[in-house]
Design a protein around this motif. Structure first.
Motif, PDB file in Angstrom:
ATOM      1  N   GLU A  17     -11.984 -24.479  -7.314  1.00 29.24           N
ATOM      2  CA  GLU A  17     -12.530 -25.806  -7.576  1.00 29.24           C
ATOM      3  C   GLU A  17     -13.934 -25.921  -7.008  1.00 29.24           C
ATOM      4  O   GLU A  17     -14.200 -25.516  -5.878  1.00 29.24           O
ATOM      5  CB  GLU A  17     -11.615 -26.848  -6.935  1.00 29.24           C
ATOM      6  N   GLU A  25     -26.452 -36.955 -12.714  1.00 34.34           N
ATOM      7  CA  GLU A  25     -25.922 -36.078 -13.758  1.00 34.34           C
ATOM      8  C   GLU A  25     -27.070 -35.608 -14.648  1.00 34.34           C
ATOM      9  O   GLU A  25     -28.067 -36.290 -14.775  1.00 34.34           O
ATOM     10  CB  GLU A  25     -24.888 -36.827 -14.594  1.00 34.34           C
ATOM     11  N   ASP A  26     -27.008 -34.539 -15.250  1.00 31.08           N
ATOM     12  CA  ASP A  26     -26.003 -33.520 -15.483  1.00 31.08           C
ATOM     13  C   ASP A  26     -26.100 -32.445 -14.418  1.00 31.08           C
ATOM     14  O   ASP A  26     -27.179 -32.109 -13.962  1.00 31.08           O
ATOM     15  CB  ASP A  26     -26.174 -32.896 -16.863  1.00 31.08           C
ATOM     16  N   GLU A  47     -21.590 -25.745 -16.734  1.00 26.49           N
ATOM     17  CA  GLU A  47     -21.655 -27.211 -16.747  1.00 26.49           C
ATOM     18  C   GLU A  47     -20.503 -27.780 -15.928  1.00 26.49           C
ATOM     19  O   GLU A  47     -19.345 -27.480 -16.181  1.00 26.49           O
ATOM     20  CB  GLU A  47     -21.592 -27.712 -18.191  1.00 26.49           C
ATOM     21  N   LEU A  48     -20.852 -28.596 -14.934  1.00 30.40           N
ATOM     22  CA  LEU A  48     -19.847 -29.226 -14.081  1.00 30.40           C
ATOM     23  C   LEU A  48     -19.460 -30.580 -14.667  1.00 30.40           C
ATOM     24  O   LEU A  48     -20.239 -31.210 -15.382  1.00 30.40           O
ATOM     25  CB  LEU A  48     -20.373 -29.377 -12.660  1.00 30.40           C
ATOM     26  N   GLU A  49     -18.269 -31.025 -14.332  1.00 32.71           N
ATOM     27  CA  GLU A  49     -17.687 -32.225 -14.937  1.00 32.71           C
ATOM     28  C   GLU A  49     -18.104 -33.486 -14.192  1.00 32.71           C
ATOM     29  O   GLU A  49     -17.325 -34.045 -13.412  1.00 32.71           O
ATOM     30  CB  GLU A  49     -16.167 -32.086 -14.971  1.00 32.71           C
ATOM     31  N   GLY A  50     -19.341 -33.955 -14.420  1.00 31.89           N
ATOM     32  CA  GLY A  50     -19.800 -35.201 -13.810  1.00 31.89           C
ATOM     33  C   GLY A  50     -19.595 -35.207 -12.314  1.00 31.89           C
ATOM     34  O   GLY A  50     -19.919 -34.260 -11.617  1.00 31.89           O
ATOM     35  N   THR A  54     -14.673 -29.764 -10.569  1.00 27.64           N
ATOM     36  CA  THR A  54     -14.545 -28.891 -11.728  1.00 27.64           C
ATOM     37  C   THR A  54     -13.638 -27.729 -11.341  1.00 27.64           C
ATOM     38  O   THR A  54     -13.895 -27.044 -10.347  1.00 27.64           O
ATOM     39  CB  THR A  54     -15.925 -28.353 -12.168  1.00 27.64           C
ATOM     40  N   GLN A  70     -17.286 -21.420 -21.262  1.00 28.62           N
ATOM     41  CA  GLN A  70     -17.655 -22.768 -20.817  1.00 28.62           C
ATOM     42  C   GLN A  70     -16.700 -23.823 -21.362  1.00 28.62           C
ATOM     43  O   GLN A  70     -16.354 -24.772 -20.663  1.00 28.62           O
ATOM     44  CB  GLN A  70     -19.091 -23.092 -21.252  1.00 28.62           C
ATOM     45  N   LEU A  73     -13.515 -23.391 -19.317  1.00 25.68           N
ATOM     46  CA  LEU A  73     -13.759 -23.122 -17.890  1.00 25.68           C
ATOM     47  C   LEU A  73     -12.867 -21.973 -17.407  1.00 25.68           C
ATOM     48  O   LEU A  73     -12.255 -22.018 -16.351  1.00 25.68           O
ATOM     49  CB  LEU A  73     -13.547 -24.375 -17.036  1.00 25.68           C
TER      50      LEU A  73
END
Length: 187
Positions: A17, A25-26, A47-50, A54, A70, A73
């Protein structure tokens, strides 16, 4: 960190994690994967989730170098790393305008255990005796170190264990598989 085996996915993956606070963001991340005697591999622009953590799913598969998807993930590490402690290091996290985050707890050590050895992958049984085969007589061909479990079809794909291997009718078996396991992995 954690332990993982080849052939453990999709049923027993390892999850790591990435959690971050603050910034705009982003968000993107870069990880570096390394193991003794192997080159380092860098995976960028994850790309991380906000602002939510993640979760990256880690498996070991038939790839020459680590591969990252991506969309899912999903990180696949090469089977050639079996028997190694692998470092997955969060190299950097970037927010909007390429602002770089301060990192702590930025490394996970993953132990990829080797599969328990088997001594043969095939043997022959005469058709005339195939209706009452004692598969336990063949256990030593598979492994002298581990208990052997016999399956009708691939045990990694939901095959059915043969619970009476000492009186097996092989004419009712679609595909015969032997399975052994140690403290970590099955083969």
């Amino acid at each position: 960190g954690g332990d993982i085996c080849p052939n453990s996915c999709p049923d027993n993956p390892l999850e790591i994690e990435i959690d971050h606070d603050g910034g705009e963001e982003d968000f993107t991340a870069e990880i570096v994967i390394s193991a003794p005697g192997f080159p380092s591999w860098t995976i960028s622009d994850i790309e991380l989730e906000g602002f939510a953590p993640t979760t990256i799913t880690v498996c070991v598969g038939d790839v020459a170098a680590p591969e990252f998807d991506q969309g899912s993930l999903f990180l696949t590490l090469p089977k050639g790393l079996a028997g190694q402690d692998v470092s997955i290091k969060l190299n950097k996290v970037l927010a909007k305008y390429d602002c770089e985050a301060l990192l702590d707890n930025d490394e996970v050590i993953v132990t990829i255990h080797a599969l328990p050895p088997i001594t043969t992958t095939s043997f022959k049984v005469c058709k005339g005796v195939s209706t009452t085969v004692d598969l336990t007589e063949y256990d030593h061909f598979i492994s002298n170190a581990y208990d052997v479990h016999w399956y009708d079809e691939d045990p990694f794909q939901g095959g059915n264990e043969i619970f009476s291997p000492n009186v097996t009718n092989l004419q009712n078996v679609v595909q015969l598989w032997a399975y052994v396991e140690d403290d970590y992995c099955g083969n």
